[in-house]
Design an enzyme around this catalytic site. Structure first.
Site, PDB file in Angstrom:
ATOM      1  N   GLY A   1      44.677  10.771  24.433  1.00 50.84           N
ATOM      2  CA  GLY A   1      43.779  11.456  23.560  1.00 50.84           C
ATOM      3  C   GLY A   1      42.745  10.367  22.681  1.00 50.84           C
ATOM      4  O   GLY A   1      42.956   9.278  22.995  1.00 50.84           O
TER       5      GLY A   1
ATOM      6  N   GLY B   1      43.227   9.226  19.766  1.00 46.14           N
ATOM      7  CA  GLY B   1      44.035   8.004  19.038  1.00 46.14           C
ATOM      8  C   GLY B   1      44.280   7.085  20.158  1.00 46.14           C
ATOM      9  O   GLY B   1      43.924   5.668  19.870  1.00 46.14           O
TER      10      GLY B   1
ATOM     11  N   SER C   1      44.568  15.808  27.601  1.00 47.10           N
ATOM     12  CA  SER C   1      44.972  16.288  26.375  1.00 47.10           C
ATOM     13  C   SER C   1      44.885  18.007  26.891  1.00 47.10           C
ATOM     14  O   SER C   1      43.941  18.316  27.527  1.00 47.10           O
ATOM     15  CB  SER C   1      43.755  16.267  25.284  1.00 47.10           C
ATOM     16  OG  SER C   1      43.836  17.223  24.482  1.00 47.10           O
TER      17      SER C   1
ATOM     18  N   ASP D   1      44.520  20.487  24.620  1.00 46.24           N
ATOM     19  CA  ASP D   1      43.732  21.141  23.763  1.00 46.24           C
ATOM     20  C   ASP D   1      41.887  21.037  24.133  1.00 46.24           C
ATOM     21  O   ASP D   1      41.231  21.922  23.478  1.00 46.24           O
ATOM     22  CB  ASP D   1      43.737  20.326  22.264  1.00 46.24           C
ATOM     23  CG  ASP D   1      45.143  20.405  21.550  1.00 46.24           C
ATOM     24  OD1 ASP D   1      45.977  21.365  22.375  1.00 46.24           O
ATOM     25  OD2 ASP D   1      45.244  19.581  20.638  1.00 46.24           O
TER      26      ASP D   1
ATOM     27  N   ARG E   1      45.167  21.888  17.224  1.00 45.12           N
ATOM     28  CA  ARG E   1      45.130  21.428  15.783  1.00 45.12           C
ATOM     29  C   ARG E   1      43.659  21.544  15.270  1.00 45.12           C
ATOM     30  O   ARG E   1      43.258  22.027  14.317  1.00 45.12           O
ATOM     31  CB  ARG E   1      45.757  20.364  15.774  1.00 45.12           C
ATOM     32  CG  ARG E   1      46.454  20.138  14.563  1.00 45.12           C
ATOM     33  CD  ARG E   1      47.402  18.858  14.411  1.00 45.12           C
ATOM     34  NE  ARG E   1      47.389  18.182  15.709  1.00 45.12           N
ATOM     35  CZ  ARG E   1      47.365  17.036  15.800  1.00 45.12           C
ATOM     36  NH1 ARG E   1      47.104  15.955  14.695  1.00 45.12           N
ATOM     37  NH2 ARG E   1      47.464  16.195  17.088  1.00 45.12           N
TER      38      ARG E   1
ATOM     39  N   GLU F   1      46.862  27.251  16.357  1.00 39.35           N
ATOM     40  CA  GLU F   1      47.907  26.696  15.131  1.00 39.35           C
ATOM     41  C   GLU F   1      47.053  25.855  13.954  1.00 39.35           C
ATOM     42  O   GLU F   1      47.471  26.170  12.975  1.00 39.35           O
ATOM     43  CB  GLU F   1      48.781  25.438  15.783  1.00 39.35           C
ATOM     44  CG  GLU F   1      48.032  24.145  16.627  1.00 39.35           C
ATOM     45  CD  GLU F   1      49.061  23.189  17.005  1.00 39.35           C
ATOM     46  OE1 GLU F   1      48.540  22.551  17.888  1.00 39.35           O
ATOM     47  OE2 GLU F   1      49.995  22.890  16.423  1.00 39.35           O
TER      48      GLU F   1
ATOM     49  N   HIS G   1      55.951  24.583  23.171  1.00 43.01           N
ATOM     50  CA  HIS G   1      55.836  23.707  24.439  1.00 43.01           C
ATOM     51  C   HIS G   1      55.741  24.021  25.800  1.00 43.01           C
ATOM     52  O   HIS G   1      55.491  23.259  26.568  1.00 43.01           O
ATOM     53  CB  HIS G   1      56.957  22.419  24.230  1.00 43.01           C
ATOM     54  CG  HIS G   1      56.533  21.745  23.009  1.00 43.01           C
ATOM     55  ND1 HIS G   1      56.894  22.194  21.571  1.00 43.01           N
ATOM     56  CD2 HIS G   1      56.253  20.382  22.932  1.00 43.01           C
ATOM     57  CE1 HIS G   1      56.472  21.117  20.895  1.00 43.01           C
ATOM     58  NE2 HIS G   1      56.064  20.007  21.403  1.00 43.01           N
TER      59      HIS G   1
ATOM     60  N   GLN H   1      53.374  25.728  26.944  1.00 42.63           N
ATOM     61  CA  GLN H   1      52.064  25.279  27.129  1.00 42.63           C
ATOM     62  C   GLN H   1      51.744  24.168  27.674  1.00 42.63           C
ATOM     63  O   GLN H   1      50.599  23.808  28.298  1.00 42.63           O
ATOM     64  CB  GLN H   1      51.071  25.633  25.773  1.00 42.63           C
ATOM     65  CG  GLN H   1      51.483  26.993  25.307  1.00 42.63           C
ATOM     66  CD  GLN H   1      50.619  26.803  23.568  1.00 42.63           C
ATOM     67  OE1 GLN H   1      49.450  27.135  23.234  1.00 42.63           O
ATOM     68  NE2 GLN H   1      51.665  26.711  22.572  1.00 42.63           N
TER      69      GLN H   1
HETATM   70  P1  ATP Z   1      47.153  13.645  21.152  1.00 44.59           P
HETATM   71  O1  ATP Z   1      45.795  14.052  21.194  1.00 44.59           O
HETATM   72  O2  ATP Z   1      48.234  14.077  22.028  1.00 44.59           O
HETATM   73  O3  ATP Z   1      47.598  13.325  19.678  1.00 44.59           O
HETATM   74  P2  ATP Z   1      46.274  10.799  20.960  1.00 44.59           P
HETATM   75  O4  ATP Z   1      46.124   9.865  22.124  1.00 44.59           O
HETATM   76  O5  ATP Z   1      45.401  11.181  19.992  1.00 44.59           O
HETATM   77  O6  ATP Z   1      46.930  12.025  21.931  1.00 44.59           O
HETATM   78  P3  ATP Z   1      47.754   9.240  18.666  1.00 44.59           P
HETATM   79  O7  ATP Z   1      49.443   9.459  18.311  1.00 44.59           O
HETATM   80  O8  ATP Z   1      46.669   9.232  17.670  1.00 44.59           O
HETATM   81  O9  ATP Z   1      47.727  10.220  20.197  1.00 44.59           O
HETATM   82  O10 ATP Z   1      47.884   7.730  19.449  1.00 44.59           O
HETATM   83  C1  ATP Z   1      48.714   7.276  20.503  1.00 44.59           C
HETATM   84  C2  ATP Z   1      48.920   5.998  20.148  1.00 44.59           C
HETATM   85  O11 ATP Z   1      47.885   5.105  20.294  1.00 44.59           O
HETATM   86  C3  ATP Z   1      49.442   5.559  18.971  1.00 44.59           C
HETATM   87  O12 ATP Z   1      50.884   6.030  18.834  1.00 44.59           O
HETATM   88  C4  ATP Z   1      49.414   3.961  18.888  1.00 44.59           C
HETATM   89  O13 ATP Z   1      50.228   3.457  19.541  1.00 44.59           O
HETATM   90  C5  ATP Z   1      47.886   4.058  19.561  1.00 44.59           C
HETATM   91  N1  ATP Z   1      46.914   4.106  18.416  1.00 44.59           N
HETATM   92  C6  ATP Z   1      46.197   5.139  17.962  1.00 44.59           C
HETATM   93  N2  ATP Z   1      45.156   4.879  17.283  1.00 44.59           N
HETATM   94  C7  ATP Z   1      45.170   3.597  16.879  1.00 44.59           C
HETATM   95  C8  ATP Z   1      44.486   2.550  16.073  1.00 44.59           C
HETATM   96  N3  ATP Z   1      43.585   2.831  15.496  1.00 44.59           N
HETATM   97  N4  ATP Z   1      44.934   1.017  16.576  1.00 44.59           N
HETATM   98  C9  ATP Z   1      45.688   0.781  17.529  1.00 44.59           C
HETATM   99  N5  ATP Z   1      46.410   1.586  18.136  1.00 44.59           N
HETATM  100  C10 ATP Z   1      46.187   3.117  17.868  1.00 44.59           C
END
Ligand code: ATP
Length: 366
Positions: free
Chosen positions: A104, A106, A150, A152, A196, A250, A284, A286
């Site tokens: 995702g 992040g 993802s 979502d 979300r 949600e 879950h 989903q």
């Molecule tokens: P989802 O949409 O399912 O939440 P996501 O990829 O957005 O997925 P996150 O929990 O935000 O999920 O990020 C996953 C992992 O990526 C984090 O646990 C971390 O290890 C890494 N990560 C996220 N943001 C950063 C950042 N700014 N700097 C370094 N690592 C990051």
């Protein structure tokens, strides 16, 4: 021979295993060496057995598997420079300088941060004696390519994320199942679905199942939503409907943001409209299970494109994310896509719903 690693990170989604399969096989077909990083960024930080060379047959049968067979995790260590330093050291040890990440926003942010910091991480490894100057010479730049996994469908700049159509299918099947009993007893059901900061699943499930009312995070209910909803549902019943379906995302009943809740909706339908009403939270189910055909196709086409993007990248090219726009697989600027995504989420959090809706509209009119 160039070495390319693939990993999955953040929340799992159906189709992630198919994406890993596609990246590994396209890597091998391109004459390069494929690696899988297990358990998301944790695997990169821990190194050793967690970064494993993969052969063609290692991913046989993965296309129809749900979730991610190489594991995923949220990794606190990778948020710290020390963790990223370890990750860089592990990659150099294996000779890997290209990483395809399926996750995702992040996970994609973390990846881009890792890439921009890479030269200074390599410098530090040399300065602290962990790596020799000659050893790091071929690893001056890190290549990052993003794939969006993802359920979502929450990443701006792409029409669909890997997993969203499987999840939508699962929701539709669940609602069809609930519909049989709702019809038999003339009941009303309030169904909570995931999402979300993005109401795509709720909205599209509403369209696909003919729901009576849908609540999404981007669009808060009007002041008189209670009267509005009750009158719509009364009207539908007067027109002969034997069942009622209200879908709540949600993120649409975050008490800080929106004044509704599934139990409030249930009370209104029971007391004001006089319907026998139940609440079902899909949870879950989903996320799990085999991916829909669309996600298998998307994961495969995008996985192949990700490897092509790695092989064509230069140190000057900004990190790309592989998207699908009007049925074409395209590369977009990863950080631009993440920025747009985060902006809509921030607009929702700060109750600037008009701007959030404009952000969503812009995605579709782009
Ligand atoms: P989802 O949409 O399912 O939440 P996501 O990829 O957005 O997925 P996150 O929990 O935000 O999920 O990020 C996953 C992992 O990526 C984090 O646990 C971390 O290890 C890494 N990560 C996220 N943001 C950063 C950042 N700014 N700097 C370094 N690592 C990051």
């Amino acid at each position: 021979k160039k070495k390319i690693a693939v990993m999955t990170s953040g929340g799992d989604s159906p189709g992630m295993s198919g994406a890993v399969r596609a990246v590994i096989r396209q890597t091998i077909a391109s004459g390069c060496v494929a690696y899988a990083v297990y358990e998301g960024y944790q695997g990169l930080v821990d190194g050793g057995e967690m970064i494993k060379q993969m052969q063609w047959e290692d991913v046989r049968g993965w296309l129809s598997e749900g979730g991610t067979l190489i594991g995923t995790a949220r990794c606190m260590d990778f948020h710290e420079r020390a963790g990223r330093l370890k990750a860089a050291n592990n990659m150099i040890e294996k000779g890997i300088d290209a990483l395809v990440i399926c996750g995702g926003d992040g996970s994609l942010t973390g990846a881009d941060r890792f890439r921009s910091e890479w030269p200074s991480l390599v410098e530090e490894l040399v300065a602290t004696g962990k790596r020799r100057e000659e050893e790091v010479k071929p690893f001056k730049h890190l290549n990052i390519v993003g794939l969006v996994g993802s359920i979502d469908n929450d990443l701006s700049s792409t029409d669909a994320t890997i997993g969203c159509y499987s999840s939508l299918d699962r929701i539709c099947n669940a609602i069809d199942t609930i519909d049989s009993t709702a019809f038999s007893h003339q009941r009303a059901f309030v169904i909570e679905v995931m999402g979300r900061h993005c109401g795509w699943l709720a909205l599209m499930a509403g369209v696909s199942c003919g729901a009576d009312f849908v609540f999404i995070p981007e669009n808060p209910p009007s002041e008189n939503w209670e009267d509005e909803m009750c009158s719509v549902i009364k009207k539908h019943r007067e027109l002969g409907k034997r069942k009622t379906t209200v879908i709540v995302a949600e993120g649409a009943h975050d008490q800080e943001l929106h004044p509704i809740s599934p139990s409030r909706v249930k009370d209104l339908l029971s007391k004001r409209v006089g319907l026998d009403t139940r609440v079902t939270t899909l949870g879950h189910v989903q996320r799990g299970g085999p991916p829909a055909a669309y996600d298998r196709m998307l994961a495969t086409l995008q996985g192949v494109e990700a490897v092509k993007a790695v092989l064509e990248a230069t140190p000057e090219t900004p990190s790309p994310v592989i998207c699908i726009v009007e049925n074409k697989i395209v590369r977009k600027n990863l950080m631009e896509a993440v920025k747009l995504t985060k902006q809509v989420a921030a607009d929702i959090e700060s109750k600037n719903f008009k701007k959030a809706m404009e952000g969503r509209d812009a995605e579709f009119s782009e």
